[in-house]
Scaffold this motif. Structure first.
Motif, PDB file in Angstrom:
ATOM      1  N   ASP A  40       0.807  -1.223   0.000  1.00  0.00           N
ATOM      2  CA  ASP A  40       0.000   0.000   0.000  1.00  0.00           C
ATOM      3  C   ASP A  40       0.842   1.276   0.000  1.00  0.00           C
ATOM      4  N   ILE A  41       2.140   1.149   0.180  1.00  0.00           N
ATOM      5  CA  ILE A  41       3.013   2.321   0.209  1.00  0.00           C
ATOM      6  C   ILE A  41       3.300   2.764  -1.227  1.00  0.00           C
ATOM      7  N   GLU A  42       2.981   4.008  -1.493  1.00  0.00           N
ATOM      8  CA  GLU A  42       3.149   4.574  -2.833  1.00  0.00           C
ATOM      9  C   GLU A  42       4.322   5.554  -2.807  1.00  0.00           C
ATOM     10  N   THR A  43       5.368   5.266  -3.554  1.00  0.00           N
ATOM     11  CA  THR A  43       6.542   6.149  -3.568  1.00  0.00           C
ATOM     12  C   THR A  43       6.627   6.988  -4.837  1.00  0.00           C
ATOM     13  N   SER A  44       5.753   6.752  -5.792  1.00  0.00           N
ATOM     14  CA  SER A  44       5.835   7.509  -7.035  1.00  0.00           C
ATOM     15  C   SER A  44       5.405   8.952  -6.802  1.00  0.00           C
ATOM     16  N   THR A  45       5.881   9.812  -7.670  1.00  0.00           N
ATOM     17  CA  THR A  45       5.571  11.234  -7.590  1.00  0.00           C
ATOM     18  C   THR A  45       5.674  11.813  -8.998  1.00  0.00           C
ATOM     19  N   ARG A  46       5.366  13.076  -9.126  1.00  0.00           N
ATOM     20  CA  ARG A  46       5.539  13.777 -10.400  1.00  0.00           C
ATOM     21  C   ARG A  46       6.460  14.963 -10.144  1.00  0.00           C
ATOM     22  N   PHE A  47       7.333  15.225 -11.079  1.00  0.00           N
ATOM     23  CA  PHE A  47       8.236  16.368 -10.983  1.00  0.00           C
ATOM     24  C   PHE A  47       8.351  16.962 -12.367  1.00  0.00           C
ATOM     25  N   LEU A  48       8.077  18.256 -12.474  1.00  0.00           N
ATOM     26  CA  LEU A  48       8.072  18.958 -13.763  1.00  0.00           C
ATOM     27  C   LEU A  48       7.135  18.247 -14.744  1.00  0.00           C
ATOM     28  N   ASP A  49       6.014  17.806 -14.202  1.00  0.00           N
ATOM     29  CA  ASP A  49       4.980  17.121 -14.964  1.00  0.00           C
ATOM     30  C   ASP A  49       5.445  15.807 -15.574  1.00  0.00           C
ATOM     31  N   LYS A  50       6.461  15.208 -14.962  1.00  0.00           N
ATOM     32  CA  LYS A  50       6.973  13.898 -15.396  1.00  0.00           C
ATOM     33  C   LYS A  50       6.804  12.914 -14.253  1.00  0.00           C
ATOM     34  N   PRO A  51       6.366  11.674 -14.556  1.00  0.00           N
ATOM     35  CA  PRO A  51       6.226  10.688 -13.492  1.00  0.00           C
ATOM     36  C   PRO A  51       7.580  10.137 -13.054  1.00  0.00           C
ATOM     37  N   LEU A  52       7.728   9.932 -11.746  1.00  0.00           N
ATOM     38  CA  LEU A  52       8.925   9.320 -11.182  1.00  0.00           C
ATOM     39  C   LEU A  52       8.488   8.170 -10.285  1.00  0.00           C
ATOM     40  N   ASN A  53       9.246   7.087 -10.266  1.00  0.00           N
ATOM     41  CA  ASN A  53       8.913   5.948  -9.416  1.00  0.00           C
ATOM     42  C   ASN A  53       9.171   6.228  -7.944  1.00  0.00           C
ATOM     43  N   ALA A  54      10.051   7.176  -7.660  1.00  0.00           N
ATOM     44  CA  ALA A  54      10.371   7.523  -6.279  1.00  0.00           C
ATOM     45  C   ALA A  54      10.913   8.946  -6.254  1.00  0.00           C
ATOM     46  N   PRO A  55      10.819   9.616  -5.116  1.00  0.00           N
ATOM     47  CA  PRO A  55      11.406  10.952  -5.003  1.00  0.00           C
ATOM     48  C   PRO A  55      12.915  10.908  -5.170  1.00  0.00           C
ATOM     49  N   PHE A  56      13.525  12.034  -5.442  1.00  0.00           N
ATOM     50  CA  PHE A  56      14.978  12.087  -5.548  1.00  0.00           C
ATOM     51  C   PHE A  56      15.505  13.256  -4.747  1.00  0.00           C
ATOM     52  N   LEU A  57      16.769  13.197  -4.434  1.00  0.00           N
ATOM     53  CA  LEU A  57      17.437  14.211  -3.625  1.00  0.00           C
ATOM     54  C   LEU A  57      18.242  15.130  -4.533  1.00  0.00           C
ATOM     55  N   VAL A  58      18.095  16.407  -4.330  1.00  0.00           N
ATOM     56  CA  VAL A  58      18.906  17.385  -5.052  1.00  0.00           C
ATOM     57  C   VAL A  58      20.021  17.814  -4.120  1.00  0.00           C
ATOM     58  N   SER A  59      21.256  17.548  -4.517  1.00  0.00           N
ATOM     59  CA  SER A  59      22.404  17.902  -3.702  1.00  0.00           C
ATOM     60  C   SER A  59      22.796  19.359  -3.956  1.00  0.00           C
ATOM     61  N   SER A  60      23.598  19.904  -3.071  1.00  0.00           N
ATOM     62  CA  SER A  60      23.976  21.310  -3.183  1.00  0.00           C
ATOM     63  C   SER A  60      25.073  21.534  -4.227  1.00  0.00           C
ATOM     64  N   MET A  61      25.081  22.729  -4.742  1.00  0.00           N
ATOM     65  CA  MET A  61      26.110  23.158  -5.684  1.00  0.00           C
ATOM     66  C   MET A  61      26.176  24.675  -5.550  1.00  0.00           C
ATOM     67  N   THR A  62      27.353  25.234  -5.400  1.00  0.00           N
ATOM     68  CA  THR A  62      27.428  26.667  -5.145  1.00  0.00           C
ATOM     69  C   THR A  62      28.421  27.349  -6.065  1.00  0.00           C
ATOM     70  N   GLY A  63      28.216  28.650  -6.218  1.00  0.00           N
ATOM     71  CA  GLY A  63      29.172  29.514  -6.901  1.00  0.00           C
ATOM     72  C   GLY A  63      29.406  29.166  -8.345  1.00  0.00           C
ATOM     73  N   GLY A  64      30.565  29.535  -8.805  1.00  0.00           N
ATOM     74  CA  GLY A  64      30.940  29.230 -10.163  1.00  0.00           C
ATOM     75  C   GLY A  64      30.545  30.303 -11.150  1.00  0.00           C
ATOM     76  N   ARG A  65      30.506  29.915 -12.391  1.00  0.00           N
ATOM     77  CA  ARG A  65      30.148  30.822 -13.472  1.00  0.00           C
ATOM     78  C   ARG A  65      28.668  31.174 -13.387  1.00  0.00           C
ATOM     79  N   SER A  66      28.252  32.171 -14.143  1.00  0.00           N
ATOM     80  CA  SER A  66      26.868  32.650 -14.035  1.00  0.00           C
ATOM     81  C   SER A  66      25.855  31.549 -14.331  1.00  0.00           C
TER      82      SER A  66
END
Length: 94
Positions: free
Chosen positions: A47-73
């Motif tokens: 009964d556990i549902e891990t799917s989600t939608r991101f940017l109107d696209k289906p995903l089987n599970a959530p994902f983690l966005v890691s950090s990124m800093t600075g750099g070029r514009s």
């Protein structure tokens, strides 16, 4: 020095976009963490549902966005856009 850092960040992003950089037989680093067992026999794992939608696209599970800093514009722009996309996904106003 700053040019060297920016150059390396650009190289890293290019490699991630163009090469197979997934780890094989790599550790998550969580081996040193243990949890207190807390069985949940009343839960039907089917009964556990891990799917989600991101940017109107289906995903089987959530994902983690890691950090990124600075750099070029364009790198700074990509760093700023992820939180905005997440807020949009969560239905919050930008």
């Amino acid at each position: 020095m700053e040019e060297g850092i920016n150059k390396r960040k650009t190289e890293h992003i290019r490699l991630c976009l163009t090469d197979n950089v997934e780890g094989v037989n790599k550790s998550t680093g969580l081996e040193g963490i243990s949890f207190i067992h807390n069985a949940l026999p009343e839960i039907n794992f089917a009964d556990i549902e891990t799917s989600t939608r991101f940017l109107d696209k289906p995903l089987n599970a959530p994902f983690l966005v890691s950090s990124m800093t600075g750099g070029r514009s364009w790198q700074r722009k990509s760093t700023r856009i992820w939180p905005k996309l997440q807020k949009k996904k969560d239905g919050q106003s930008l």
